[in-house]
Structures are given as structure tokens and as C-alpha cells.
Motif scaffolding. Structure first.
Motif, PDB file in Angstrom:
ATOM      1  N   ASN A 103     -34.957 -11.321  36.657  1.00  0.00           N
ATOM      2  CA  ASN A 103     -33.731 -11.476  37.449  1.00  0.00           C
ATOM      3  C   ASN A 103     -33.866 -12.609  38.454  1.00  0.00           C
ATOM      4  OD1 ASN A 103     -32.524  -9.187  36.268  1.00  0.00           O
ATOM      5  ND2 ASN A 103     -33.520  -7.838  37.748  1.00  0.00           N
ATOM      6  N   ARG A 104     -32.737 -13.228  38.744  1.00  0.00           N
ATOM      7  CA  ARG A 104     -32.683 -14.306  39.729  1.00  0.00           C
ATOM      8  C   ARG A 104     -31.636 -13.961  40.784  1.00  0.00           C
ATOM      9  NH1 ARG A 104     -33.910 -16.259  34.881  1.00  0.00           N
ATOM     10  NH2 ARG A 104     -35.417 -17.949  34.723  1.00  0.00           N
ATOM     11  N   HIS A 105     -32.005 -14.124  42.043  1.00  0.00           N
ATOM     12  CA  HIS A 105     -31.104 -13.816  43.150  1.00  0.00           C
ATOM     13  C   HIS A 105     -30.880 -15.081  43.973  1.00  0.00           C
ATOM     14  CE1 HIS A 105     -31.486  -9.560  42.214  1.00  0.00           C
ATOM     15  NE2 HIS A 105     -32.782  -9.765  42.094  1.00  0.00           N
TER      16      HIS A 105
ATOM     17  N   ASP B 246     -26.274 -13.683  47.328  1.00  0.00           N
ATOM     18  CA  ASP B 246     -24.959 -13.826  46.673  1.00  0.00           C
ATOM     19  C   ASP B 246     -24.511 -12.587  45.912  1.00  0.00           C
ATOM     20  OD1 ASP B 246     -24.982 -16.418  47.537  1.00  0.00           O
ATOM     21  OD2 ASP B 246     -25.076 -17.330  45.534  1.00  0.00           O
TER      22      ASP B 246
ATOM     23  N   ARG C 141     -21.101 -12.357  44.114  1.00  0.00           N
ATOM     24  CA  ARG C 141     -20.908 -13.137  42.891  1.00  0.00           C
ATOM     25  C   ARG C 141     -22.045 -12.831  41.917  1.00  0.00           C
ATOM     26  NH1 ARG C 141     -19.075 -15.828  47.176  1.00  0.00           N
ATOM     27  NH2 ARG C 141     -17.168 -17.059  46.957  1.00  0.00           N
ATOM     28  N   HIS C 142     -21.672 -12.597  40.669  1.00  0.00           N
ATOM     29  CA  HIS C 142     -22.668 -12.276  39.644  1.00  0.00           C
ATOM     30  C   HIS C 142     -22.590 -13.315  38.538  1.00  0.00           C
ATOM     31  CE1 HIS C 142     -23.353  -8.407  41.574  1.00  0.00           C
ATOM     32  NE2 HIS C 142     -22.042  -8.297  41.680  1.00  0.00           N
ATOM     33  N   ARG C 143     -23.680 -14.028  38.348  1.00  0.00           N
ATOM     34  CA  ARG C 143     -23.738 -15.045  37.294  1.00  0.00           C
ATOM     35  C   ARG C 143     -24.335 -14.449  36.024  1.00  0.00           C
ATOM     36  NH1 ARG C 143     -22.987 -20.246  39.392  1.00  0.00           N
ATOM     37  NH2 ARG C 143     -22.616 -20.137  41.639  1.00  0.00           N
TER      38      ARG C 143
ATOM     39  N   GLU D 287     -31.249  -3.713  33.890  1.00  0.00           N
ATOM     40  CA  GLU D 287     -31.193  -5.014  34.560  1.00  0.00           C
ATOM     41  C   GLU D 287     -30.126  -5.930  33.971  1.00  0.00           C
ATOM     42  OE1 GLU D 287     -32.730  -5.220  37.344  1.00  0.00           O
ATOM     43  OE2 GLU D 287     -33.991  -3.454  37.095  1.00  0.00           O
TER      44      GLU D 287
ATOM     45  N   LYS E  78     -26.422 -11.216  29.517  1.00  0.00           N
ATOM     46  CA  LYS E  78     -27.340 -10.839  30.603  1.00  0.00           C
ATOM     47  C   LYS E  78     -26.740 -11.293  31.922  1.00  0.00           C
ATOM     48  CE  LYS E  78     -31.267 -10.544  33.165  1.00  0.00           C
ATOM     49  NZ  LYS E  78     -31.682  -9.275  33.813  1.00  0.00           N
TER      50      LYS E  78
ATOM     51  N   ASP F 129     -27.496 -12.370  35.466  1.00  0.00           N
ATOM     52  CA  ASP F 129     -28.702 -12.994  36.016  1.00  0.00           C
ATOM     53  C   ASP F 129     -29.426 -12.131  37.039  1.00  0.00           C
ATOM     54  OD1 ASP F 129     -28.055 -15.224  34.563  1.00  0.00           O
ATOM     55  OD2 ASP F 129     -27.672 -16.531  36.293  1.00  0.00           O
ATOM     56  N   ASP F 130     -28.648 -11.394  37.843  1.00  0.00           N
ATOM     57  CA  ASP F 130     -29.260 -10.661  38.949  1.00  0.00           C
ATOM     58  C   ASP F 130     -29.573  -9.208  38.598  1.00  0.00           C
ATOM     59  OD1 ASP F 130     -26.896  -8.952  39.630  1.00  0.00           O
ATOM     60  OD2 ASP F 130     -25.982 -10.878  40.034  1.00  0.00           O
ATOM     61  N   GLY F 131     -29.255  -8.805  37.353  1.00  0.00           N
ATOM     62  CA  GLY F 131     -29.637  -7.461  36.916  1.00  0.00           C
ATOM     63  C   GLY F 131     -28.649  -6.364  37.275  1.00  0.00           C
TER      64      GLY F 131
END
Lengths: 339, 339
Positions: free
Chosen positions: A18-20, A280, B19-21, B261, B278, B280-282
Motif C-alpha cells: 500500500n501507498r499513502h 490523503d 482521496r483514494h487512488r 487491502e 487495486k 493504492d492505499d488498501g
């Protein structure tokens, strides 16, 4: 609009899972940027991270003169407490002194945040009350403001109520920005929350830490609030929580408060710097990793403080069998230090 | 590397809070991209979203011939079940037929995912067992593979065990990519999870939906697994869960499975398309919003299916007093349709 930088990532085994992303600003009380990353002009909801700013209304309307809030009660006004006995008992005592009760709280009820307190309450068969709500200390403070203003307490959570207008004015004065209807929402505890730029919240905390840029009344009140919060870190959050551990470790040098959905704010008091940070995507653990990294880099921690911070800057992730399977960690090299 | 697009955002009041990428790919079985957004060559951990691929090992090693798994048991092999009675009872029955018990499960124990089942178990005073683990159906299937292979069951979760090597080979064959040690981790239930490109998982689901590009054995087994999973959606997840509701609504046309995730995978079977997504942030709720939007756009839903999907594509956010304070919704216009 460019994406904010990745400020934390979760590894599973040897690969990023995961990336935050996020943004943060560290400012001095004159508005100079000490360090920043990402879009610090983006307006964010500060949520509970600015309870100390909201608590200024207690002093603005002389509720403190009339009700003689104890230091512990003022710390609870700045708190997202965990519903442990010490929190609930003190909030209850303040309400009684105000001639009110939990029935006057309009925050709603949720189980204690602290797992042991939650299990203990469940074992009694009683339902959670508004006293267990993490915001009950702040709400009790707001009720004292209503009484001091001589207005009805009912509906004190409403945007139009005199108490929320007083809170709004206090926050606007501290952050130096108008809070406007075009970026307003309702918080978890039913009071309004107003979005403003990350930079403005960092500036507000620097002003509260130094008194610079504030009215004499706000400067004195801000010092009192930061003093009581940092003197009673356990009342501001609870056992084992990041905010509590950080303030315990720094012994008054750092005021720190998280807010829901990945907000972290505070002040490095001896340097006169305020900071504000938002993840974010709203992930709290990731925002704590980011804040820990920020304090490691900019708060000049000693060995013991460093140890506390490093446990949050690098958090071990475990699976169902409690095997370590990964790590959530801050990505330090993304920090765009401008010192 | 460019940031993935924002595919979901959470509003509070009238302002964006989170925001969720993410990235997603929809492919046909020949590898043609139907639609995609973000970096679909990025390797992600698929987690539980590919349990149906992992279950192919049951057929590869003729465990089905020997133990005559029922359709329900095969659906549970593809499941992240919620620990409701119907799930636990069926897993227990399979283990008994294998001559094994919950003591042979190496997934670890956690409370049932379903709140009512969790409360009911707590009320009995019993501790959660490995049977309640959402992965116990998959693990029981893996134990049947060990027995069919004639190898010791102990340690079947280890990367080096014959069962996990068999599972790895099956997944590699379906997605057409090697699973490599340089991107491997341990899953929540202690088996290995291997990262591979989003595009490859989408391709794998398209192949399973059509049989194209698979061995005859895998093609037949994949059809069986998708048939049993879509015929028993409640066994694949549980009451009220996105995966269950989607498969119930589509009546066999859509195979869908989430993974921890923020992973969402599946196939629009009648079109022969597979997809993988997916966040990105799970964030799971955000990934469900994204998947719902994807199915709204590409699965050709009827009115009833649309209603189910829209409830996830736009999720109302409530505060402590259950007041609606915002909305988590997919950002459809970011979808880079290439049809």
C-alpha cells in the motif's frame, strides 16, 4: 493538480503493498515555512486535531472564570479520550458542577476506544453513554460556554448556535483564515467541522505555541491549554495512544493531537513551530507514521523520544497468527525540507 | 512513476475529505485491454481475491476424485467466509470426511467477520477457533490436496510445502506470469502471497471465465469453480457483503471476489472478460466503490443489478448519531475506457 507525494508505505514481505500520500507543513508564527511537502494550500477538515483551538472559546466567554475548570478538565476539552474510568469520571464531575448531566451531551454514544474499558463496560451489560464518546470532554467545555454566554444549551452542536459561532470565531482568529460555508461538514460528534488550508492550521499551532499574532487573551489561553494538555497527556487520548506517548516523551516540548481521517497537528513549542499533516486517504496509522517521521526529523528528539517515535515511524504488521509479515513505514526521503 | 488516478473520494458535507487512488484492468482472454486506468503493470498482492485460482490445485492433484468435494465445499474453497453457522458447519464436515479436524488448520483463529455470529460466539464464552477464520474453507481444500498428494499435512502453509508449490504452479499457469521470490509475502492466513501485475490477474480471470489459454483440465476446473461460487454466493462471503450481493444479483453472469487491502477481482462471464483492481492505499470500502462503478459501466447491469451496485458506488457516511454526514463514491470520469 499534481498528486501529493507518497509519505508512507506498507511492505508485505519484500514488496510494497500500500501507498499513502499526503501533505504537511511546518511553519513559524510569522508564516515562514520551515518544511513542507505536497499541496499545503489544499483545504482539509482538521477534525479533532484542533480541539485546543476550539477550546479557546471557553476563555473568550469567561466560562473559566465562572466555572473554574481544573487543568484536567481543560486537558479533556482538548481531548479525544479513550473512555477509560479516569476520563469518564472527570467529564461526569464537570457536568455535575455545571448543573448538567450526560443527557445534555449531544455528541452521541459509542463504546470506549480503549479495548479494556470497552470489555469492562460490556461485561456490566450497560450500554455506552455519551460520556464514553471520545469528544465528551470537548462537549462539556462547550456546554460551559453556553452557560457562560447565557444561551440555551439545547442544540449547542448546531452551526447556528452561539457556541459554535464562538468556536468558529476563535479558530478563524488563530489560523488567520475565514471558515466558509462552501467547505463545511459535520463532524463525528455532530458539531461543524470547517476545512481550511494545511498551511493555515500549521500557522495557527505556531501562533498558539508562541502567542505571536494572537490577541493577549488568546495568547494567554493558548499557553494555558498547551500547558495542561502536555501536562496530562493521558487525558488527551489514552493508554498506548500515539498522542499520549509523544507528549509524555517530550515533557511539554511538543503539543500533539490527531484528528479523524489521517490528520495530525501540533507544535514544537521550544522552537515556536506549528505543524499540520493530512494523509490523503484518511489512514490513521499511516498518518501517525508520517507525524512520527516529521518529529524525528524536526523536533530534535533525545534517545528516549527517538525510541517512542521510531515505533510509530516503522510499525510492524502482523497476521492472524501474530507473525510479523510486513511493515508500515514513513518514506522520509520524500520530505521536502526547506530549512 | 506517475501517480495512479483518483478512483474514489469521500465527501464530508460539501468538501472532499479523502482521496483514494488505484488502478484497474479489464481484459479478454487473448490479453486485449477492454478498459484500464492507472499503472496496470504494477505488481500487486492479490490476497484472497484469487482463491478460485488457488483452488485449481484441488483438481490438478485429483483431490476432488478422492474426496468428492460438494459444490458447497468448493465454493468455500474460493471463499473469505464470515464465520456464520452455515460456513463453519460445512468446513467442519469436510475436515471430518478428510479424517482431520480444526487442529490441522494452520490459518490461525479470529472472531467471525459477521457481527451477529461474533456476538453469538462471544455470548457462549467460547474462543474463536480456526474454523471461524475466513480462510478455513480454502485451508480445508489445501489439506485435501496434501492428502491426495500423499504428503504430510503439517506445515502445508509453508512456501516450500508441496501444497503451496502446487498452488503456485496453478496460479502461474492461469495468469501466464512467473511468481517470483523477489515479490513475495505472507498472507493473513499464513500462506504465501505472490505479487504480479494487475493486468496478469485480469487476464487470468478472463481465461478462467472462458477456458481459453488454459489446459483442458484447468478449463474444466475453472468452469466448475466459477459455477459453484456464483451458485452459492453466500458461502463465498456472507450476509450483506459486496461479493455475495453482487453474485446474487448477477445470477452466474459475474464471478466476483475481494481480497484484503483493497483488491477486487472477477469476471464478467458472458462477455469473457476478467478484471482486477487495486486501491493504492488498501481501503476496502473505496475498492468496493471502484469495483461497483466498474461493473455499472462494463457489466451491462439490469435495473435490479444496478440498484445493488449503486449502493456501493455511492456509500452514505454516517456519524456517531447515525446522521448522514457525507458520501464515499467512485469517481467515474477518471475511468479510461478503451472500448
Amino acid at each position: 493538480m499534481d498528486a501529493n507525494p507518497v509519505l508512507a508505505e506498507a511492505m508485505r514481505g519484500n514488496w510494497v503493498e500500500n501507498r499513502h500520500r499526503g501533505a504537511f507543513a511546518i511553519l513559524d508564527a510569522e508564516g515562514r515555512i520551515v518544511a513542507a511537502a505536497g499541496d499545503i494550500e489544499r483545504a482539509i477538515f482538521p477534525r479533532s486535531a484542533i480541539k485546543s483551538m476550539q477550546a479557546l472559546a471557553i476563555f473568550d466567554h469567561h466560562a473559566d472564570d465562572r466555572f473554574h475548570h481544573t487543568p484536567e478538565e481543560l486537558a479533556l476539552a482538548c481531548a479525544s479520550h479513550h473512555g477509560e474510568d479516569v476520563h469518564v469520571t472527570r467529564v461526569s464531575a464537570l457536568l455535575e458542577r455545571l448543573g448538567l448531566s450526560e443527557a445534555d451531551l449531544e455528541c452521541g454514544a459509542h463504546p470506549p476506544t480503549n479495548p479494556a474499558a470497552r470489555d469492562a463496560l460490556r461485561a456490566t451489560g450497560r450500554q455506552p453513554s455519551p460520556l464514553h464518546n471520545n469528544c465528551s470532554g470537548k462537549h462539556s467545555g462547550m456546554l460551559s460556554v453556553a452557560l457562560a454566554m447565557g444561551v440555551p444549551t439545547a442544540g449547542y452542536v448546531s452551526r447556528q448556535h452561539a457556541v459554535q459561532r464562538a468556536v468558529r470565531r476563535a479558530v478563524e482568529a488563530v489560523i488567520g483564515e475565514p471558515l466558509t460555508e462552501d467547505r463545511c461538514g459535520t463532524d463525528g460528534c455532530s458539531i461543524p467541522t470547517w476545512a481550511a488550508p494545511i498551511r493555515a492550521f500549521a500557522l495557527g499551532f505556531a501562533r498558539m505555541a508562541t502567542g505571536q499574532g494572537l490577541s493577549a487573551g488568546h495568547a494567554t489561553a493558548a499557553r494555558t491549554l498547551f500547558d495542561v494538555a502536555t501536562a496530562h497527556p493521558h487525558l488527551v487520548a489514552g493508554t498506548g495512544h500515539f498522542d499520549t506517548l509523544v507528549m509524555e516523551a517530550f515533557g511539554g516540548r511538543v503539543m500533539h493531537k490527531g484528528g479523524a481521517e489521517g490528520v495530525q497537528c501540533g507544535a514544537i513549542r521550544d522552537k515556536g513551530w506549528g505543524y499540520a499533516l493530512k494523509c490523503d486517504d484518511g489512514n490513521m496509522a499511516a498518518s501517525q507514521a508520517m507525524a512520527a517521521a516529521l518529529l524525528l526529523e524536526f523536533a530534535g528528539p533525545d534517545a528516549q523520544q527517538r525510541q517512542v517515535l521510531e515505533a510509530f515511524a516503522r510499525q510492524t504488521l502482523k497476521n492472524v497468527r501474530s507473525t510479523a509479515v510486513g511493515e508500515l513505514h514513513a518514506v522520509l526521503h520524500e520530505f521536502d525540507a526547506k530549512r
